[in-house]
Design a protein around this motif. Structure first.
Motif, PDB file in Angstrom:
ATOM      1  N   MET B  35       0.966  -1.107   0.129  1.00  0.00           N
ATOM      2  CA  MET B  35      -0.119  -0.046  -0.091  1.00  0.00           C
ATOM      3  C   MET B  35       0.844   1.269  -0.013  1.00  0.00           C
ATOM      4  O   MET B  35       1.989   1.347   0.744  1.00  0.00           O
ATOM      5  CB  MET B  35      -0.858   0.017   1.228  1.00  0.00           C
ATOM      6  N   ASP B  36       0.444   2.278  -0.978  1.00  0.00           N
ATOM      7  CA  ASP B  36       1.105   3.415  -0.835  1.00  0.00           C
ATOM      8  C   ASP B  36       0.535   4.432   0.414  1.00  0.00           C
ATOM      9  O   ASP B  36      -0.458   4.606   0.152  1.00  0.00           O
ATOM     10  CB  ASP B  36       1.095   4.055  -2.236  1.00  0.00           C
ATOM     11  N   PRO B  37       1.510   5.071   0.949  1.00  0.00           N
ATOM     12  CA  PRO B  37       1.000   5.981   2.079  1.00  0.00           C
ATOM     13  C   PRO B  37       0.294   7.281   1.678  1.00  0.00           C
ATOM     14  O   PRO B  37      -0.462   7.595   2.157  1.00  0.00           O
ATOM     15  CB  PRO B  37       2.128   6.232   2.997  1.00  0.00           C
ATOM     16  N   LEU B  38       0.640   7.387   0.349  1.00  0.00           N
ATOM     17  CA  LEU B  38       0.332   8.878  -0.387  1.00  0.00           C
ATOM     18  C   LEU B  38      -1.367   8.695  -0.531  1.00  0.00           C
ATOM     19  O   LEU B  38      -2.000   9.797  -0.618  1.00  0.00           O
ATOM     20  CB  LEU B  38       0.856   8.875  -1.616  1.00  0.00           C
ATOM     21  N   LEU B  39      -1.858   7.425  -0.629  1.00  0.00           N
ATOM     22  CA  LEU B  39      -3.272   7.421  -0.992  1.00  0.00           C
ATOM     23  C   LEU B  39      -4.050   7.938   0.106  1.00  0.00           C
ATOM     24  O   LEU B  39      -5.003   8.776  -0.082  1.00  0.00           O
ATOM     25  CB  LEU B  39      -3.709   5.833  -1.052  1.00  0.00           C
ATOM     26  N   LYS B  41      -3.108  10.278   2.058  1.00  0.00           N
ATOM     27  CA  LYS B  41      -2.883  11.610   2.160  1.00  0.00           C
ATOM     28  C   LYS B  41      -3.659  12.449   1.184  1.00  0.00           C
ATOM     29  O   LYS B  41      -3.950  13.496   1.423  1.00  0.00           O
ATOM     30  CB  LYS B  41      -1.222  12.120   1.874  1.00  0.00           C
ATOM     31  N   GLU B  42      -3.722  11.891   0.013  1.00  0.00           N
ATOM     32  CA  GLU B  42      -4.416  12.483  -0.954  1.00  0.00           C
ATOM     33  C   GLU B  42      -5.785  12.746  -0.799  1.00  0.00           C
ATOM     34  O   GLU B  42      -6.576  13.623  -1.380  1.00  0.00           O
ATOM     35  CB  GLU B  42      -4.416  11.197  -2.263  1.00  0.00           C
ATOM     36  N   ARG B  43      -6.557  11.884   0.244  1.00  0.00           N
ATOM     37  CA  ARG B  43      -8.005  12.229   0.414  1.00  0.00           C
ATOM     38  C   ARG B  43      -8.156  13.333   1.221  1.00  0.00           C
ATOM     39  O   ARG B  43      -9.364  13.648   1.276  1.00  0.00           O
ATOM     40  CB  ARG B  43      -8.452  10.920   1.269  1.00  0.00           C
ATOM     41  N   GLN B  47      -4.814  18.769   1.423  1.00  0.00           N
ATOM     42  CA  GLN B  47      -3.894  18.302   0.419  1.00  0.00           C
ATOM     43  C   GLN B  47      -4.194  18.689  -1.026  1.00  0.00           C
ATOM     44  O   GLN B  47      -3.454  19.360  -1.860  1.00  0.00           O
ATOM     45  CB  GLN B  47      -3.537  17.023   0.489  1.00  0.00           C
ATOM     46  N   GLN B  48      -5.414  18.618  -1.328  1.00  0.00           N
ATOM     47  CA  GLN B  48      -6.182  18.885  -2.609  1.00  0.00           C
ATOM     48  C   GLN B  48      -5.958  20.563  -2.615  1.00  0.00           C
ATOM     49  O   GLN B  48      -5.758  21.072  -3.926  1.00  0.00           O
ATOM     50  CB  GLN B  48      -7.563  18.475  -2.552  1.00  0.00           C
ATOM     51  N   LEU B  50      -3.905  22.449  -1.301  1.00  0.00           N
ATOM     52  CA  LEU B  50      -2.537  22.841  -1.461  1.00  0.00           C
ATOM     53  C   LEU B  50      -2.204  22.807  -2.835  1.00  0.00           C
ATOM     54  O   LEU B  50      -1.138  23.586  -3.320  1.00  0.00           O
ATOM     55  CB  LEU B  50      -1.741  21.979  -0.251  1.00  0.00           C
ATOM     56  N   LEU B  51      -2.332  21.599  -3.469  1.00  0.00           N
ATOM     57  CA  LEU B  51      -2.008  21.353  -4.812  1.00  0.00           C
ATOM     58  C   LEU B  51      -2.650  22.253  -5.876  1.00  0.00           C
ATOM     59  O   LEU B  51      -1.918  22.766  -6.816  1.00  0.00           O
ATOM     60  CB  LEU B  51      -2.376  19.866  -5.041  1.00  0.00           C
ATOM     61  N   LEU B  52      -4.014  22.856  -5.784  1.00  0.00           N
ATOM     62  CA  LEU B  52      -4.617  23.688  -6.278  1.00  0.00           C
ATOM     63  C   LEU B  52      -3.987  25.021  -6.102  1.00  0.00           C
ATOM     64  O   LEU B  52      -3.723  25.621  -7.291  1.00  0.00           O
ATOM     65  CB  LEU B  52      -6.162  23.708  -6.023  1.00  0.00           C
ATOM     66  N   ARG B  54      -1.030  25.636  -5.423  1.00  0.00           N
ATOM     67  CA  ARG B  54       0.253  25.342  -6.192  1.00  0.00           C
ATOM     68  C   ARG B  54       0.349  25.784  -7.909  1.00  0.00           C
ATOM     69  O   ARG B  54       1.204  26.423  -8.055  1.00  0.00           O
ATOM     70  CB  ARG B  54       1.160  23.985  -5.838  1.00  0.00           C
TER      71      ARG B  54
END
Lengths: 196, 62
Positions: B35-39, B41-43, B47-48, B50-52, B54
């Motif tokens: 499992m990727d721990p990023l999954l 975090k993405e929820r 985080q969403q 922050l990306l927007l 950026r």
């Protein structure tokens, strides 16, 4: 939930290969591999077009469909990643991918290839975020840091965009409406004067 | 006696041909790795956002 996508505006791409260099540098990509390529159509002729291509993080990824060891997964943002601990380097994904995204580092002499390497949208892989192991195997995890792929962030002409597909397509739509089909690159008319 | 013997032998051979019928079919694109721990975090909406932010900061047109 965002759906992460790349978009390369061919009217703006000037084939500087800055995206390729940025990617290789940021992700410590093995020698002989380019996760991103700049392809030029009609090179040297009037109206030539360049496009920066890497993994397009397909919604229904053909690489994942053909993988015999099922090492591909898609994050909720739509980023297609893979587990190098499972990959056997068979090359099926290379044949399935319409963009030539999967790459294989040379491991030994006589063309023996290693595990597949491809663009991760700067999102690393299935290892602890921003750990040394993740960096060595997959490259930098900028998404976990709240950043976007460096190739797009470094693009001087903003030809390459990477982010939420809805926002990216809205920007592209506005550009097309503004330029009305005319070339957008600076100095285009000087470099390629209109034929009489 | 001989017919019975051959009959029993045939039955024995046929019984050896039996195999399990519940075949494990390969299910393509079912991720088998760790499992990727990023999954997780993405929820998070932070985080969403922050990306927007950026994206708007660095990639929108000048």
């Amino acid at each position: 939930m965002a759906r992460m996508k790349f978009l390369c505006d061919t009217e703006r791409c000037i084939e500087c290969n800055g995206c390729v260099t940025a990617c290789n540098n940021e992700n410590n990509v093995p020698w002989g591999i380019n996760r991103r390529h700049v392809v030029t159509l009609g090179d040297g002729r009037r109206g030539e077009k360049s496009v920066s291509v890497a993994c397009m993080h397909c919604t229904d990824a053909p690489c994942a469909a053909v993988c015999p060891v099922d090492c591909f997964y898609t994050t909720e943002d739509g980023i297609v990643l893979h587990d190098k601990d499972l990959c056997i380097g068979c090359g099926y994904c290379f044949y399935a991918c319409p963009f030539g995204a999967p790459q294989y580092p040379q491991q030994e002499a006589f063309g023996v290839r290693g595990k597949m390497d491809k663009c991760t949208f700067c999102a690393g892989g299935p290892l602890p975020d921003n750990s040394k192991e993740e960096f060595l195997k997959y490259g930098r995890n900028r998404i976990a840091e709240g950043k976007l792929p460096l190739c797009a962030e470094m693009c001087a002409t903003k030809a390459l965009l990477a982010g939420d597909g809805t926002v990216v397509s809205e920007i592209y739509r506005k550009r097309v409406m503004k330029r009305g089909g005319r070339p957008d690159a600076l100095g285009w008319q000087t470099a390629y004067p209109a034929e009489k | 006696m001989r017919k019975t013997f051959f009959g029993a032998l045939c039955l024995l051979i046929l019984a050896g041909c039996y195999g399990p019928v519940d075949i494990a079919y390969h299910e393509p694109a079912r991720y088998m790795g760790s499992m990727d721990p990023l999954l997780a975090k993405e929820r998070s909406p932070e985080q969403q956002e922050l990306l927007l932010q950026r994206f708007n900061k660095g990639q929108t047109d000048r």
